[in-house]
Write a protein that holds these residues in place. Structure first.
Motif, PDB file in Angstrom:
ATOM      1  N   PHE A 136       0.247   3.246   5.397  1.00 42.12           N
ATOM      2  CA  PHE A 136       0.886   3.120   4.090  1.00 42.12           C
ATOM      3  C   PHE A 136      -0.103   2.599   3.051  1.00 42.12           C
ATOM      4  CE2 PHE A 136       4.103   2.056   0.968  1.00 42.12           C
ATOM      5  CZ  PHE A 136       5.069   3.029   1.198  1.00 42.12           C
ATOM      6  N   LEU A 169       9.167   3.901   0.302  1.00 34.44           N
ATOM      7  CA  LEU A 169       9.790   2.620   0.643  1.00 34.44           C
ATOM      8  C   LEU A 169      11.306   2.721   0.546  1.00 34.44           C
ATOM      9  CD1 LEU A 169       9.619  -0.423   1.265  1.00 34.44           C
ATOM     10  CD2 LEU A 169       9.397  -0.824  -1.197  1.00 34.44           C
ATOM     11  N   ASP A 182       5.940  -1.167   5.272  1.00 33.54           N
ATOM     12  CA  ASP A 182       5.558  -0.515   4.020  1.00 33.54           C
ATOM     13  C   ASP A 182       5.121  -1.536   2.976  1.00 33.54           C
ATOM     14  OD1 ASP A 182       6.306   1.743   5.330  1.00 33.54           O
ATOM     15  OD2 ASP A 182       8.133   2.105   4.176  1.00 33.54           O
TER      16      ASP A 182
END
Length: 244
Positions: A136, A169, A182
């Motif tokens: 991420f 997200l 995340d």
């Protein structure tokens, strides 16, 4: 089909290909009970007291079960890691590796420090694999460096790349997944972007300098720029356009 996949794999830049290969081999090995996840997860006590230093690396290679979530993260890893290495870090393989090492260090430090904070230690103690967070982070860095590219989410709506981390997200929250991975990736990504892009413009100083020993490992070979097909760019804000 097999030849096309082989060609696609061989055309990946070295860091992307190495990380993707290690992640797939590790995850598949755990799924087949060849490797035990218990020997891979991040455990500060085992690292310090029993010198199991490999856990500082292996916790970034295991992506849990081989399910739809695993496929999504392999797609993100292959796509955005490759785009970063071939575009933003074109001819700067050592700098790209340093970015990953910086992100891994920041993520590990956050988890270790978070485990010492009352009322939060229980939540951080559950974070034993940081592979999703590192992936991420790459998505976040790419979105900050390419903020005006138009994107579509499952064909439902369009947005610019600057909002990609927030869209992903929100999707994680909607499907019931924990947002911690995340969020940690966004924190590490923003830390890197600020120190490598924003802070140098403000002060003419670069706190993140790739060590010479890393640069010595990689020759500056020309890299073919890979640009996604059918890419559309949004107009940049007027106040962000300057002419010298």
């Amino acid at each position: 089909m097999a030849q096309g996949v082989e060609e696609w794999y061989k055309q990946m830049p070295i860091i992307t290909r190495s990380y993707l290969t290690a992640a797939v081999v590790t995850t598949v090995g755990c799924s087949l009970d060849i490797i035990s996840p218990y020997s891979l997860y991040l455990n500060p006590t085992l690292v310090v007291k029993q010198h199991q230093y490999w856990r500082l690396v292996t916790n970034f290679l295991y992506f849990r079960k081989m399910d739809l979530d695993f496929l999504f993260h392999m797609f993100f890893l292959a796509r955005y890691c490759k785009l970063l290495e071939e575009n933003s870090f074109r001819g700067k393989t050592a700098d790209f590796l340093y970015m990953l090492l910086f992100g891994a260090t920041v993520l590990t430090g956050i988890v270790l420090l978070g485990g010492m904070i009352p009322y939060l230690s229980a939540s951080f103690a559950k974070i034993i694999f940081l592979s999703n967070s590192l992936t991420f982070m790459m998505v976040y860095v790419w979105s900050k460096q390419n903020p005006y590219i138009h994107m579509s989410f499952l064909g439902l709506f369009t947005f610019t790349a600057a909002y990609l981390p927030w869209v992903l997200l929100g999707f994680s929250v909607l499907v019931g997944a924990s947002p911690w991975a995340d969020l940690l990736g966004m924190v590490a990504g923003h830390a890197y972007y600020f120190l490598s892009e924003v802070y140098p413009r403000m002060t003419n100083r670069r706190p993140l300098k790739t060590p010479s020993f890393l640069k010595a490992l990689f020759a500056d070979e020309p890299v073919v720029v890979a640009r996604p097909e059918n890419v559309r760019f949004a107009a940049a804000p007027f106040d962000g356009i300057h002419q010298d």
